[in-house]
Scaffold this active site. Structure first.
Site, PDB file in Angstrom:
ATOM      1  N   GLY A  50      24.540  39.940  43.761  1.00 50.79           N
ATOM      2  CA  GLY A  50      25.240  38.660  43.910  1.00 50.79           C
ATOM      3  C   GLY A  50      24.381  37.438  44.171  1.00 50.79           C
ATOM      4  O   GLY A  50      24.717  36.340  43.747  1.00 50.79           O
ATOM      5  N   ASP A 109      30.904  38.182  54.434  1.00 49.73           N
ATOM      6  CA  ASP A 109      32.332  38.503  54.545  1.00 49.73           C
ATOM      7  C   ASP A 109      32.525  39.278  55.856  1.00 49.73           C
ATOM      8  O   ASP A 109      32.594  38.666  56.925  1.00 49.73           O
ATOM      9  CB  ASP A 109      32.676  39.318  53.288  1.00 49.73           C
ATOM     10  CG  ASP A 109      34.126  39.728  53.182  1.00 49.73           C
ATOM     11  OD1 ASP A 109      34.983  39.001  53.687  1.00 49.73           O
ATOM     12  OD2 ASP A 109      34.405  40.779  52.580  1.00 49.73           O
ATOM     13  N   LYS A 137      32.547  33.410  54.854  1.00 48.12           N
ATOM     14  CA  LYS A 137      33.981  33.687  55.078  1.00 48.12           C
ATOM     15  C   LYS A 137      34.131  34.147  56.523  1.00 48.12           C
ATOM     16  O   LYS A 137      34.387  35.321  56.797  1.00 48.12           O
ATOM     17  CB  LYS A 137      34.422  34.837  54.160  1.00 48.12           C
ATOM     18  CG  LYS A 137      35.047  34.441  52.872  1.00 48.12           C
ATOM     19  CD  LYS A 137      35.792  35.640  52.293  1.00 48.12           C
ATOM     20  CE  LYS A 137      35.483  35.838  50.855  1.00 48.12           C
ATOM     21  NZ  LYS A 137      36.093  37.066  50.303  1.00 48.12           N
ATOM     22  N   PHE A 158      39.080  35.248  47.374  1.00 49.54           N
ATOM     23  CA  PHE A 158      38.104  35.997  46.594  1.00 49.54           C
ATOM     24  C   PHE A 158      37.482  35.046  45.580  1.00 49.54           C
ATOM     25  O   PHE A 158      38.180  34.353  44.847  1.00 49.54           O
ATOM     26  CB  PHE A 158      38.760  37.184  45.880  1.00 49.54           C
ATOM     27  CG  PHE A 158      37.743  38.085  45.242  1.00 49.54           C
ATOM     28  CD1 PHE A 158      36.975  38.949  46.015  1.00 49.54           C
ATOM     29  CD2 PHE A 158      37.530  38.051  43.867  1.00 49.54           C
ATOM     30  CE1 PHE A 158      36.013  39.765  45.432  1.00 49.54           C
ATOM     31  CE2 PHE A 158      36.580  38.872  43.275  1.00 49.54           C
ATOM     32  CZ  PHE A 158      35.813  39.730  44.060  1.00 49.54           C
TER      33      PHE A 158
HETATM   34  P1  5GP Z   1      29.949  41.992  53.807  1.00 48.41           P
HETATM   35  O1  5GP Z   1      29.020  43.128  54.064  1.00 48.41           O
HETATM   36  O2  5GP Z   1      29.623  40.736  54.569  1.00 48.41           O
HETATM   37  O3  5GP Z   1      31.385  42.397  54.005  1.00 48.41           O
HETATM   38  O4  5GP Z   1      29.920  41.721  52.274  1.00 48.41           O
HETATM   39  C1  5GP Z   1      29.006  40.965  51.689  1.00 48.41           C
HETATM   40  C2  5GP Z   1      29.008  41.183  50.180  1.00 48.41           C
HETATM   41  O5  5GP Z   1      30.320  41.461  49.660  1.00 48.41           O
HETATM   42  C3  5GP Z   1      28.602  39.915  49.523  1.00 48.41           C
HETATM   43  O6  5GP Z   1      27.217  39.831  49.442  1.00 48.41           O
HETATM   44  C4  5GP Z   1      29.254  40.020  48.172  1.00 48.41           C
HETATM   45  O7  5GP Z   1      28.421  40.757  47.313  1.00 48.41           O
HETATM   46  C5  5GP Z   1      30.527  40.766  48.448  1.00 48.41           C
HETATM   47  N1  5GP Z   1      31.634  39.804  48.615  1.00 48.41           N
HETATM   48  C6  5GP Z   1      32.182  39.348  49.767  1.00 48.41           C
HETATM   49  N2  5GP Z   1      33.161  38.464  49.529  1.00 48.41           N
HETATM   50  C7  5GP Z   1      33.217  38.327  48.180  1.00 48.41           C
HETATM   51  C8  5GP Z   1      34.011  37.515  47.298  1.00 48.41           C
HETATM   52  O8  5GP Z   1      34.888  36.721  47.663  1.00 48.41           O
HETATM   53  N3  5GP Z   1      33.752  37.648  45.956  1.00 48.41           N
HETATM   54  C9  5GP Z   1      32.812  38.511  45.471  1.00 48.41           C
HETATM   55  N4  5GP Z   1      32.649  38.543  44.147  1.00 48.41           N
HETATM   56  N5  5GP Z   1      32.040  39.270  46.275  1.00 48.41           N
HETATM   57  C10 5GP Z   1      32.246  39.180  47.616  1.00 48.41           C
HETATM   58 MG    MG Z   2      26.120  40.084  47.877  1.00 45.80          MG
END
Ligand code: 5GP
Ligand code: MG
Length: 182
Positions: A50, A109, A137, A158
């Site tokens: 990402g 996230d 987020k 999202f």
């Molecule tokens: P975390 O470990 O903080 O829950 O997730 C982080 C990863 O989840 C981000 O680096 C991303 O790759 C994915 N992610 C989190 N939110 C979104 C979103 O709204 N859209 C997309 N496409 N990926 C997300």
């Molecule tokens: Mg990511």
């Protein structure tokens, strides 16, 4: 001109390419100031897939030479909800000992990815680990983690584009779009 016609009907531009550029410039300025304050070597590590576009834009705006490296992490699989399980692959060749690590993710996230990676890099001997994200987020956080550099906080939507995918699509879009999935 890039076509966005394949996006689902229920989507809207959350940040245009121009707005993203301003956010990345702001972050580059803040990180540039932080780099000036340290004598140590630094390394910028991109969390794939990402953060690839964000990384490329950010390091080219930072007013100092920087070392870059890459690793893979995934938690979303095919859907739009985090699986809660973070898979990380830290290459053996990635050396962080004694360095200030700037860990770049495009969005935070639940916070699990950065929490896991920060722990892994400190265990590998990093002098410090600073967390950099374009989007935060914050309301979705499940673990205690606060990024050091944040482009902008967003609501619980999202998003795709600018490196972010939905089942491996839309990473190539220049704007960031929010998608209504139900
Ligand atoms: P975390 O470990 O903080 O829950 O997730 C982080 C990863 O989840 C981000 O680096 C991303 O790759 C994915 N992610 C989190 N939110 C979104 C979103 O709204 N859209 C997309 N496409 N990926 C997300
Ligand atoms: Mg990511």
């Amino acid at each position: 001109m890039k076509t966005t016609s394949k996006l689902p009907e229920k989507s809207e531009v959350l940040f245009s390419a121009k707005e993203i550029d301003l956010l990345v410039s702001k972050l580059a300025g803040e990180i540039g100031a932080s780099l000036k304050g340290s004598e140590r070597e630094s390394i910028f590590i991109c969390v794939l897939k990402g953060a690839w576009v964000f990384m490329a834009d950010l390091v080219r705006k930072i007013p100092a030479p920087v070392e870059v490296d890459f690793l893979r992490a995934s938690s979303y699989g095919q859907g739009t909800q985090s699986s809660g399980l973070v898979k990380v692959e830290i290459p053996h060749s990635l050396s962080v000992e004694g360095k200030d690590v700037y860990l770049l993710d495009e969005i935070v996230d639940t916070g699990r990815t950065l929490l896991e990676l920060r722990g892994a890099f400190l265990a590998k001997g990093a002098a410090s680990v600073k967390l950099v994200t374009l989007l935060d987020k914050k309301s979705r956080r499940e673990v205690e983690i606060e990024p050091d550099f944040v482009g902008v906080e967003i609501p619980d939507v999202f998003v795709v584009g600018y490196g972010l995918d939905w089942s491996e699509r839309y990473r190539d879009l220049p704007d960031i779009h929010s998608i209504i999935t139900e």
